[in-house]
Scaffold this motif. Structure first.
Motif, short mmCIF file in Angstrom:
data_model
loop_
_atom_site.label_atom_id
_atom_site.label_comp_id
_atom_site.label_asym_id
_atom_site.label_seq_id
_atom_site.Cartn_x
_atom_site.Cartn_y
_atom_site.Cartn_z
N LEU A 36 18.49 8.69 3.05
CA LEU A 36 17.27 9.49 2.80
C LEU A 36 16.37 9.54 4.03
N LYS A 37 16.92 9.15 5.18
CA LYS A 37 16.07 9.06 6.37
C LYS A 37 15.50 10.43 6.78
N ASP A 38 14.49 10.39 7.59
CA ASP A 38 13.87 11.61 8.13
C ASP A 38 13.52 12.60 7.02
N ALA A 40 14.42 12.70 3.97
CA ALA A 40 15.64 13.17 3.29
C ALA A 40 16.19 14.40 4.00
N TYR A 41 16.45 14.23 5.29
CA TYR A 41 16.99 15.32 6.13
C TYR A 41 16.13 16.57 5.98
N GLY A 42 14.82 16.36 5.95
CA GLY A 42 13.89 17.48 5.88
C GLY A 42 13.71 18.06 4.49
N SER A 224 29.98 7.17 7.14
CA SER A 224 29.05 8.17 6.63
C SER A 224 29.87 9.34 6.08
N THR A 225 29.24 10.49 5.84
CA THR A 225 29.91 11.55 5.08
C THR A 225 31.32 11.86 5.56
N SER A 226 31.46 12.35 6.79
CA SER A 226 32.79 12.84 7.16
C SER A 226 33.79 11.72 7.27
C1 LIG Z 1 22.30 9.14 9.43
C2 LIG Z 1 23.16 8.04 9.12
C3 LIG Z 1 24.19 8.16 8.18
C4 LIG Z 1 24.54 9.44 7.47
O1 LIG Z 1 25.36 10.26 8.22
P1 LIG Z 1 25.86 11.67 7.64
O2 LIG Z 1 26.73 12.21 8.68
O3 LIG Z 1 24.63 12.50 7.46
O4 LIG Z 1 26.52 11.40 6.35
C5 LIG Z 1 24.92 7.01 7.87
N1 LIG Z 1 24.64 5.84 8.46
C6 LIG Z 1 23.66 5.70 9.38
C7 LIG Z 1 23.43 4.38 9.99
C8 LIG Z 1 22.89 6.79 9.75
O5 LIG Z 1 21.93 6.63 10.67
#
Ligand SMILES: *Cc1c(COP(=O)(O)O)cnc(C)c1O
Length: 389
Positions: A36-38, A40-42, A224-226
Protein backbone atom coordinates in the motif's frame (compact mmCIF):
# COMPACT_ATOMS: atom_id res chain seq x y z
CA UNK A 1 -14.19 18.85 -9.51
CA UNK A 2 -12.10 16.10 -11.10
CA UNK A 3 -11.98 12.84 -9.16
CA UNK A 4 -10.59 9.32 -9.21
CA UNK A 5 -13.04 6.47 -9.41
CA UNK A 6 -11.94 3.23 -7.75
CA UNK A 7 -13.56 0.12 -9.13
CA UNK A 8 -14.01 -2.19 -6.14
CA UNK A 9 -15.04 -5.11 -8.36
CA UNK A 10 -11.87 -4.80 -10.42
CA UNK A 11 -9.82 -4.75 -7.22
CA UNK A 12 -11.54 -7.89 -5.92
CA UNK A 13 -11.14 -9.53 -9.31
CA UNK A 14 -7.39 -8.85 -9.25
CA UNK A 15 -6.89 -10.24 -5.76
CA UNK A 16 -9.00 -13.32 -6.53
CA UNK A 17 -7.20 -13.91 -9.82
CA UNK A 18 -3.72 -13.50 -8.34
CA UNK A 19 -4.56 -15.65 -5.37
CA UNK A 20 -5.96 -18.37 -7.63
CA UNK A 21 -2.98 -18.15 -9.98
CA UNK A 22 -0.55 -18.62 -7.10
CA UNK A 23 -2.52 -21.27 -5.24
CA UNK A 24 -3.34 -23.44 -8.22
CA UNK A 25 0.00 -25.22 -8.35
CA UNK A 26 0.83 -25.85 -4.69
CA UNK A 27 -0.71 -27.30 -1.59
CA UNK A 28 -0.03 -24.60 0.94
CA UNK A 29 -0.13 -21.31 -0.88
CA UNK A 30 1.66 -18.28 0.51
CA UNK A 31 -0.42 -15.57 2.13
CA UNK A 32 -1.24 -12.72 -0.19
CA UNK A 33 0.06 -9.49 1.35
CA UNK A 34 -0.73 -6.13 -0.21
CA UNK A 35 1.69 -3.29 -0.86
CA UNK A 36 0.00 0.00 0.00
CA UNK A 37 3.05 2.26 -0.18
CA UNK A 38 2.98 5.69 -1.78
CA UNK A 39 -0.68 6.34 -1.12
CA UNK A 40 -1.55 2.87 -2.43
CA UNK A 41 0.24 3.54 -5.71
CA UNK A 42 -1.59 6.85 -5.95
CA UNK A 43 -5.02 5.25 -5.59
CA UNK A 44 -5.73 6.50 -2.07
CA UNK A 45 -4.36 4.75 1.00
CA UNK A 46 -7.44 4.68 3.20
CA UNK A 47 -9.84 3.72 0.41
CA UNK A 48 -7.71 0.83 -0.84
CA UNK A 49 -6.92 -0.28 2.72
CA UNK A 50 -10.60 -0.56 3.45
CA UNK A 51 -11.26 -2.61 0.29
CA UNK A 52 -8.29 -4.83 1.17
CA UNK A 53 -9.60 -5.31 4.68
CA UNK A 54 -12.98 -6.41 3.33
CA UNK A 55 -11.29 -8.88 1.01
CA UNK A 56 -9.43 -10.43 3.94
CA UNK A 57 -5.90 -9.10 3.53
CA UNK A 58 -3.96 -9.58 6.79
CA UNK A 59 -0.54 -8.11 6.07
CA UNK A 60 0.30 -4.88 4.30
CA UNK A 61 3.41 -2.90 3.45
CA UNK A 62 3.48 0.89 3.58
CA UNK A 63 6.13 3.46 2.87
CA UNK A 64 6.60 4.87 6.34
CA UNK A 65 5.18 5.39 9.80
CA UNK A 66 2.88 8.23 8.71
CA UNK A 67 1.17 5.90 6.25
CA UNK A 68 1.04 3.10 8.81
CA UNK A 69 -0.76 5.31 11.32
CA UNK A 70 -3.59 5.96 8.88
CA UNK A 71 -4.54 2.29 8.56
CA UNK A 72 -3.06 0.30 11.45
CA UNK A 73 -6.46 -0.54 12.90
CA UNK A 74 -7.44 -2.54 9.82
CA UNK A 75 -4.71 -5.19 9.68
CA UNK A 76 -2.89 -7.54 12.06
CA UNK A 77 0.48 -6.60 10.53
CA UNK A 78 1.60 -3.38 8.87
CA UNK A 79 5.24 -3.18 7.85
CA UNK A 80 6.89 0.15 7.13
CA UNK A 81 9.44 -0.13 4.34
CA UNK A 82 11.36 3.06 5.15
CA UNK A 83 12.10 5.42 7.99
CA UNK A 84 11.78 5.02 11.71
CA UNK A 85 9.01 3.87 14.00
CA UNK A 86 8.79 5.27 17.55
CA UNK A 87 9.32 2.68 20.27
CA UNK A 88 5.83 3.25 21.68
CA UNK A 89 4.03 2.85 18.33
CA UNK A 90 1.15 0.35 18.07
CA UNK A 91 2.68 -3.11 18.27
CA UNK A 92 1.22 -4.35 14.98
CA UNK A 93 3.33 -1.82 13.12
CA UNK A 94 6.51 -3.62 12.17
CA UNK A 95 9.60 -1.83 11.06
CA UNK A 96 11.90 -2.97 8.31
CA UNK A 97 15.62 -2.76 8.88
CA UNK A 98 17.76 -2.54 5.77
CA UNK A 99 21.29 -2.40 7.18
CA UNK A 100 23.38 -3.44 10.14
CA UNK A 101 23.94 0.22 10.98
CA UNK A 102 20.19 0.76 11.15
CA UNK A 103 19.78 -2.19 13.50
CA UNK A 104 22.55 -0.93 15.75
CA UNK A 105 21.01 2.54 15.80
CA UNK A 106 17.67 1.04 16.77
CA UNK A 107 19.18 -0.89 19.66
CA UNK A 108 20.94 2.22 20.80
CA UNK A 109 17.84 4.37 20.98
CA UNK A 110 15.79 2.13 23.19
CA UNK A 111 15.07 3.89 26.47
CA UNK A 112 16.76 1.17 28.50
CA UNK A 113 20.03 2.53 27.26
CA UNK A 114 19.93 4.08 30.72
CA UNK A 115 20.64 0.56 32.07
CA UNK A 116 24.09 0.85 30.61
CA UNK A 117 23.63 -1.65 27.85
CA UNK A 118 24.69 -0.14 24.61
CA UNK A 119 24.99 -2.26 21.51
CA UNK A 120 28.66 -2.68 22.18
CA UNK A 121 27.97 -3.87 25.70
CA UNK A 122 25.47 -6.38 24.39
CA UNK A 123 28.03 -7.79 22.06
CA UNK A 124 30.60 -8.10 24.83
CA UNK A 125 28.33 -9.52 27.51
CA UNK A 126 27.02 -13.02 27.63
CA UNK A 127 23.34 -13.53 26.82
CA UNK A 128 22.74 -14.56 30.46
CA UNK A 129 23.97 -11.21 31.69
CA UNK A 130 22.06 -9.32 29.09
CA UNK A 131 18.89 -11.16 29.98
CA UNK A 132 19.16 -9.53 33.40
CA UNK A 133 18.16 -6.25 31.82
CA UNK A 134 14.96 -5.29 33.58
CA UNK A 135 11.99 -5.90 31.36
CA UNK A 136 10.33 -2.82 30.03
CA UNK A 137 6.99 -2.75 28.31
CA UNK A 138 8.31 -1.94 24.89
CA UNK A 139 9.03 -4.57 22.36
CA UNK A 140 9.24 -3.74 18.70
CA UNK A 141 8.94 -6.22 15.88
CA UNK A 142 11.21 -5.83 12.90
CA UNK A 143 11.60 -7.43 9.51
CA UNK A 144 15.17 -7.74 8.41
CA UNK A 145 15.88 -6.95 4.80
CA UNK A 146 18.67 -8.85 3.08
CA UNK A 147 20.34 -8.23 -0.23
CA UNK A 148 20.02 -11.14 -2.65
CA UNK A 149 21.47 -9.61 -5.77
CA UNK A 150 19.73 -6.36 -6.55
CA UNK A 151 22.52 -4.61 -4.64
CA UNK A 152 20.32 -1.72 -3.63
CA UNK A 153 19.53 -2.10 0.05
CA UNK A 154 19.49 -4.85 2.64
CA UNK A 155 22.10 -6.61 4.73
CA UNK A 156 24.90 -8.37 2.91
CA UNK A 157 24.98 -12.14 3.41
CA UNK A 158 28.11 -11.83 5.53
CA UNK A 159 26.43 -9.37 7.88
CA UNK A 160 23.61 -11.73 8.73
CA UNK A 161 25.36 -13.47 11.61
CA UNK A 162 26.19 -10.19 13.33
CA UNK A 163 22.59 -9.07 12.97
CA UNK A 164 21.26 -12.33 14.40
CA UNK A 165 23.68 -12.11 17.28
CA UNK A 166 22.47 -8.61 18.11
CA UNK A 167 18.88 -9.84 17.99
CA UNK A 168 19.57 -12.80 20.26
CA UNK A 169 20.73 -10.43 22.89
CA UNK A 170 18.09 -7.78 22.62
CA UNK A 171 14.96 -8.34 24.68
CA UNK A 172 13.28 -5.39 23.00
CA UNK A 173 13.43 -6.47 19.43
CA UNK A 174 11.54 -9.38 18.01
CA UNK A 175 12.37 -10.73 14.57
CA UNK A 176 9.03 -10.97 12.77
CA UNK A 177 10.33 -11.51 9.27
CA UNK A 178 13.28 -11.80 6.95
CA UNK A 179 12.76 -10.51 3.47
CA UNK A 180 14.42 -9.57 0.24
CA UNK A 181 13.44 -7.89 -2.98
CA UNK A 182 14.01 -9.94 -6.09
CA UNK A 183 14.96 -7.31 -8.65
CA UNK A 184 14.63 -9.61 -11.66
CA UNK A 185 10.93 -10.50 -11.51
CA UNK A 186 10.12 -8.65 -14.73
CA UNK A 187 13.01 -9.86 -16.81
CA UNK A 188 13.84 -13.14 -18.38
CA UNK A 189 17.12 -13.33 -16.60
CA UNK A 190 19.06 -15.94 -14.65
CA UNK A 191 19.31 -13.31 -11.94
CA UNK A 192 15.75 -14.14 -10.92
CA UNK A 193 16.45 -17.75 -9.99
CA UNK A 194 19.91 -17.01 -8.64
CA UNK A 195 18.34 -14.48 -6.28
CA UNK A 196 15.81 -17.07 -5.16
CA UNK A 197 18.63 -19.51 -4.47
CA UNK A 198 20.47 -16.92 -2.42
CA UNK A 199 17.34 -16.21 -0.43
CA UNK A 200 16.82 -19.92 0.28
CA UNK A 201 20.37 -20.16 1.59
CA UNK A 202 19.69 -17.23 3.91
CA UNK A 203 16.44 -18.82 5.03
CA UNK A 204 18.25 -22.00 5.98
CA UNK A 205 20.69 -20.05 8.10
CA UNK A 206 17.95 -18.10 9.86
CA UNK A 207 15.89 -21.24 10.49
CA UNK A 208 18.85 -22.99 12.02
CA UNK A 209 19.50 -19.97 14.21
CA UNK A 210 15.91 -19.73 15.38
CA UNK A 211 15.82 -23.42 16.26
CA UNK A 212 19.09 -23.29 18.08
CA UNK A 213 18.03 -20.28 20.13
CA UNK A 214 14.40 -21.30 20.64
CA UNK A 215 13.31 -18.14 18.93
CA UNK A 216 10.02 -18.33 17.02
CA UNK A 217 10.51 -18.74 13.31
CA UNK A 218 10.13 -15.43 11.44
CA UNK A 219 8.17 -15.20 8.20
CA UNK A 220 10.02 -15.12 4.89
CA UNK A 221 9.18 -13.26 1.69
CA UNK A 222 10.97 -12.15 -1.44
CA UNK A 223 8.54 -11.91 -4.36
CA UNK A 224 6.41 -9.06 -5.67
CA UNK A 225 3.74 -9.21 -8.39
CA UNK A 226 5.58 -10.42 -11.46
CA UNK A 227 8.04 -12.59 -9.55
CA UNK A 228 5.25 -14.31 -7.62
CA UNK A 229 3.06 -14.89 -10.68
CA UNK A 230 5.95 -16.23 -12.64
CA UNK A 231 7.46 -18.41 -9.94
CA UNK A 232 4.29 -20.17 -8.81
CA UNK A 233 3.08 -20.77 -12.36
CA UNK A 234 6.08 -22.99 -13.01
CA UNK A 235 7.38 -23.86 -9.57
CA UNK A 236 7.58 -27.61 -10.24
CA UNK A 237 9.94 -27.23 -13.19
CA UNK A 238 11.91 -24.46 -11.50
CA UNK A 239 12.40 -26.43 -8.29
CA UNK A 240 13.75 -29.34 -10.25
CA UNK A 241 15.99 -27.30 -12.47
CA UNK A 242 17.38 -25.11 -9.69
CA UNK A 243 17.27 -27.71 -6.93
CA UNK A 244 15.01 -25.80 -4.63
CA UNK A 245 13.39 -27.43 -1.65
CA UNK A 246 9.68 -26.66 -1.71
CA UNK A 247 9.69 -26.87 2.09
CA UNK A 248 11.48 -23.55 1.94
CA UNK A 249 8.84 -21.70 -0.08
CA UNK A 250 8.07 -18.16 1.03
CA UNK A 251 5.33 -17.60 3.61
CA UNK A 252 3.86 -14.53 1.96
CA UNK A 253 4.04 -12.72 -1.37
CA UNK A 254 4.03 -8.93 -1.57
CA UNK A 255 1.60 -7.91 -4.26
CA UNK A 256 1.63 -4.30 -5.41
CA UNK A 257 0.97 -3.32 -9.01
CA UNK A 258 -1.02 -6.49 -9.80
CA UNK A 259 -3.68 -5.63 -7.25
CA UNK A 260 -4.14 -2.30 -9.00
CA UNK A 261 -4.59 -4.02 -12.35
CA UNK A 262 -1.23 -3.97 -14.11
CA UNK A 263 1.99 -5.83 -14.52
CA UNK A 264 5.12 -4.86 -16.37
CA UNK A 265 6.66 -8.26 -16.90
CA UNK A 266 8.59 -9.05 -20.07
CA UNK A 267 7.75 -12.68 -19.42
CA UNK A 268 4.22 -13.73 -20.50
CA UNK A 269 2.14 -14.27 -17.35
CA UNK A 270 -1.22 -15.47 -18.73
CA UNK A 271 -3.31 -13.47 -16.34
CA UNK A 272 -6.08 -10.95 -16.94
CA UNK A 273 -6.04 -8.05 -14.52
CA UNK A 274 -8.31 -5.03 -14.51
CA UNK A 275 -7.20 -1.46 -13.80
CA UNK A 276 -8.81 -0.17 -10.60
CA UNK A 277 -8.43 3.58 -11.00
CA UNK A 278 -10.00 5.82 -13.61
CA UNK A 279 -9.69 9.58 -13.72
CA UNK A 280 -12.74 11.72 -14.40
CA UNK A 281 -12.81 15.45 -15.13
CA UNK A 282 -15.65 17.95 -15.31
CA UNK A 283 -16.24 20.53 -18.00
CA UNK A 284 -15.30 24.09 -17.14
CA UNK A 285 -16.45 25.80 -20.34
CA UNK A 286 -17.12 25.26 -24.06
CA UNK A 287 -16.36 27.38 -27.08
CA UNK A 288 -17.12 27.15 -30.79
CA UNK A 289 -13.87 27.49 -32.74
CA UNK A 290 -13.26 27.80 -36.46
CA UNK A 291 -10.71 25.91 -38.50
CA UNK A 292 -7.27 27.49 -38.05
CA UNK A 293 -7.96 29.04 -34.64
CA UNK A 294 -5.54 28.15 -31.87
CA UNK A 295 -6.01 26.81 -28.33
CA UNK A 296 -4.07 27.31 -25.10
CA UNK A 297 -0.59 28.59 -24.21
CA UNK A 298 1.47 29.51 -27.24
CA UNK A 299 -1.33 28.36 -29.51
CA UNK A 300 0.34 25.01 -30.02
CA UNK A 301 -2.91 23.30 -31.01
CA UNK A 302 -4.57 24.48 -34.19
CA UNK A 303 -8.19 23.67 -34.88
CA UNK A 304 -8.39 21.42 -37.96
CA UNK A 305 -12.14 21.60 -38.45
CA UNK A 306 -14.85 23.93 -37.05
CA UNK A 307 -16.27 22.54 -33.85
CA UNK A 308 -17.03 22.86 -30.15
CA UNK A 309 -14.06 22.57 -27.84
CA UNK A 310 -14.21 22.33 -24.07
CA UNK A 311 -11.87 22.69 -21.18
CA UNK A 312 -11.83 20.11 -18.35
CA UNK A 313 -10.72 20.61 -14.78
CA UNK A 314 -7.62 18.50 -14.44
CA UNK A 315 -4.00 19.26 -15.38
CA UNK A 316 -0.39 18.71 -14.43
CA UNK A 317 -1.02 20.34 -11.03
CA UNK A 318 -3.09 17.25 -10.25
CA UNK A 319 -0.13 15.02 -10.92
CA UNK A 320 -0.63 14.33 -14.60
CA UNK A 321 2.33 14.56 -16.90
CA UNK A 322 2.33 17.76 -18.96
CA UNK A 323 1.60 17.13 -22.60
CA UNK A 324 3.68 19.65 -24.54
CA UNK A 325 3.06 18.44 -28.07
CA UNK A 326 6.38 16.71 -28.62
CA UNK A 327 5.49 13.41 -26.95
CA UNK A 328 3.03 11.99 -29.46
CA UNK A 329 -0.74 11.98 -29.34
CA UNK A 330 -2.75 11.23 -26.25
CA UNK A 331 -6.46 10.41 -26.01
CA UNK A 332 -9.18 10.32 -23.37
CA UNK A 333 -10.69 6.92 -22.58
CA UNK A 334 -13.61 7.74 -24.88
CA UNK A 335 -11.30 8.69 -27.75
CA UNK A 336 -11.15 12.50 -27.67
CA UNK A 337 -7.66 13.82 -28.28
CA UNK A 338 -6.07 15.73 -25.40
CA UNK A 339 -4.77 18.90 -27.02
CA UNK A 340 -1.35 20.21 -26.09
CA UNK A 341 -0.28 22.25 -24.26
CA UNK A 342 -1.77 20.93 -21.03
CA UNK A 343 -2.21 23.59 -18.34
CA UNK A 344 -1.67 23.30 -14.61
CA UNK A 345 -5.35 22.88 -13.82
CA UNK A 346 -7.02 22.03 -17.10
CA UNK A 347 -6.78 20.61 -20.57
CA UNK A 348 -8.81 21.06 -23.75
CA UNK A 349 -10.36 18.63 -26.18
CA UNK A 350 -13.07 18.53 -28.78
CA UNK A 351 -16.09 17.47 -26.80
CA UNK A 352 -19.21 18.84 -25.17
CA UNK A 353 -19.50 16.16 -22.52
CA UNK A 354 -20.16 17.43 -19.01
CA UNK A 355 -17.86 14.82 -17.56
CA UNK A 356 -15.10 13.00 -19.36
CA UNK A 357 -13.04 9.92 -18.50
CA UNK A 358 -9.43 11.03 -18.90
CA UNK A 359 -8.14 7.47 -18.52
CA UNK A 360 -9.34 4.10 -17.32
CA UNK A 361 -6.03 2.40 -18.07
CA UNK A 362 -2.74 4.29 -17.70
CA UNK A 363 -0.75 2.19 -20.16
CA UNK A 364 -1.41 4.70 -22.95
CA UNK A 365 -0.13 7.52 -20.77
CA UNK A 366 2.91 5.49 -19.75
CA UNK A 367 3.71 4.84 -23.39
CA UNK A 368 3.31 8.45 -24.49
CA UNK A 369 5.63 9.65 -21.73
CA UNK A 370 8.04 6.73 -22.14
CA UNK A 371 7.58 5.52 -18.63
CA UNK A 372 5.77 2.76 -16.71
CA UNK A 373 2.28 2.59 -15.17
CA UNK A 374 3.76 2.85 -11.64
CA UNK A 375 5.02 6.35 -12.42
CA UNK A 376 1.76 7.66 -13.86
CA UNK A 377 -0.22 6.26 -10.91
CA UNK A 378 2.03 7.34 -8.05
CA UNK A 379 2.03 10.91 -9.34
CA UNK A 380 -1.74 11.30 -8.99
CA UNK A 381 -2.41 14.07 -6.52
CA UNK A 382 -3.62 12.94 -3.09
CA UNK A 383 -5.97 15.96 -3.17
CA UNK A 384 -8.12 14.55 -5.95
CA UNK A 385 -11.19 13.03 -4.29
CA UNK A 386 -11.42 9.23 -4.46
CA UNK A 387 -14.79 7.68 -5.06
CA UNK A 388 -15.22 3.94 -4.57
CA UNK A 389 -17.79 2.38 -6.88
C1 LIG B 1 6.99 -1.87 -4.13
C2 LIG B 1 7.39 -3.10 -3.54
C3 LIG B 1 6.74 -4.31 -3.83
C4 LIG B 1 5.62 -4.44 -4.84
O1 LIG B 1 6.09 -4.56 -6.13
P1 LIG B 1 5.05 -4.73 -7.35
O2 LIG B 1 5.90 -4.88 -8.54
O3 LIG B 1 4.28 -3.45 -7.40
O4 LIG B 1 4.19 -5.88 -7.05
C5 LIG B 1 7.13 -5.45 -3.13
N1 LIG B 1 8.10 -5.39 -2.22
C6 LIG B 1 8.76 -4.24 -1.92
C7 LIG B 1 9.84 -4.27 -0.91
C8 LIG B 1 8.44 -3.07 -2.57
O5 LIG B 1 9.10 -1.95 -2.27
Amino acid sequence: MAYIRLDSLAFEHNLNTISHHIASTIQSAPELALVLKDNAYGHGLTQIASLAHSWGIQSVFVKNYAEAMQIYELFPVITTLYGEVPYDAPSNIWHSIASLAELEAMLAWFPDKACGYSTQAMLKNSPQEVSKIPSIPYQRTIELKVNIGMNRNGLAADELDSALMLLERSPHIRLGGVFAHNGYGDNDDRGFMQSIQRFYAIKQRVLLWSERNHIPRPRFHSLSTSGALRFYAQQRELCKEWRLDSALFDDIVRIGIGAYGYHTSDVPLHIQLRPVASLWAKKISSLFLKKGERIGYGGVSKVRKDGVFSTYDVGYGDGLFRLSGSEGRLFCASGEEILPVMSMDNFSCQSEKKEICVFDDVRGWAQTFRTIPYVILTHLSPFLPRVVV
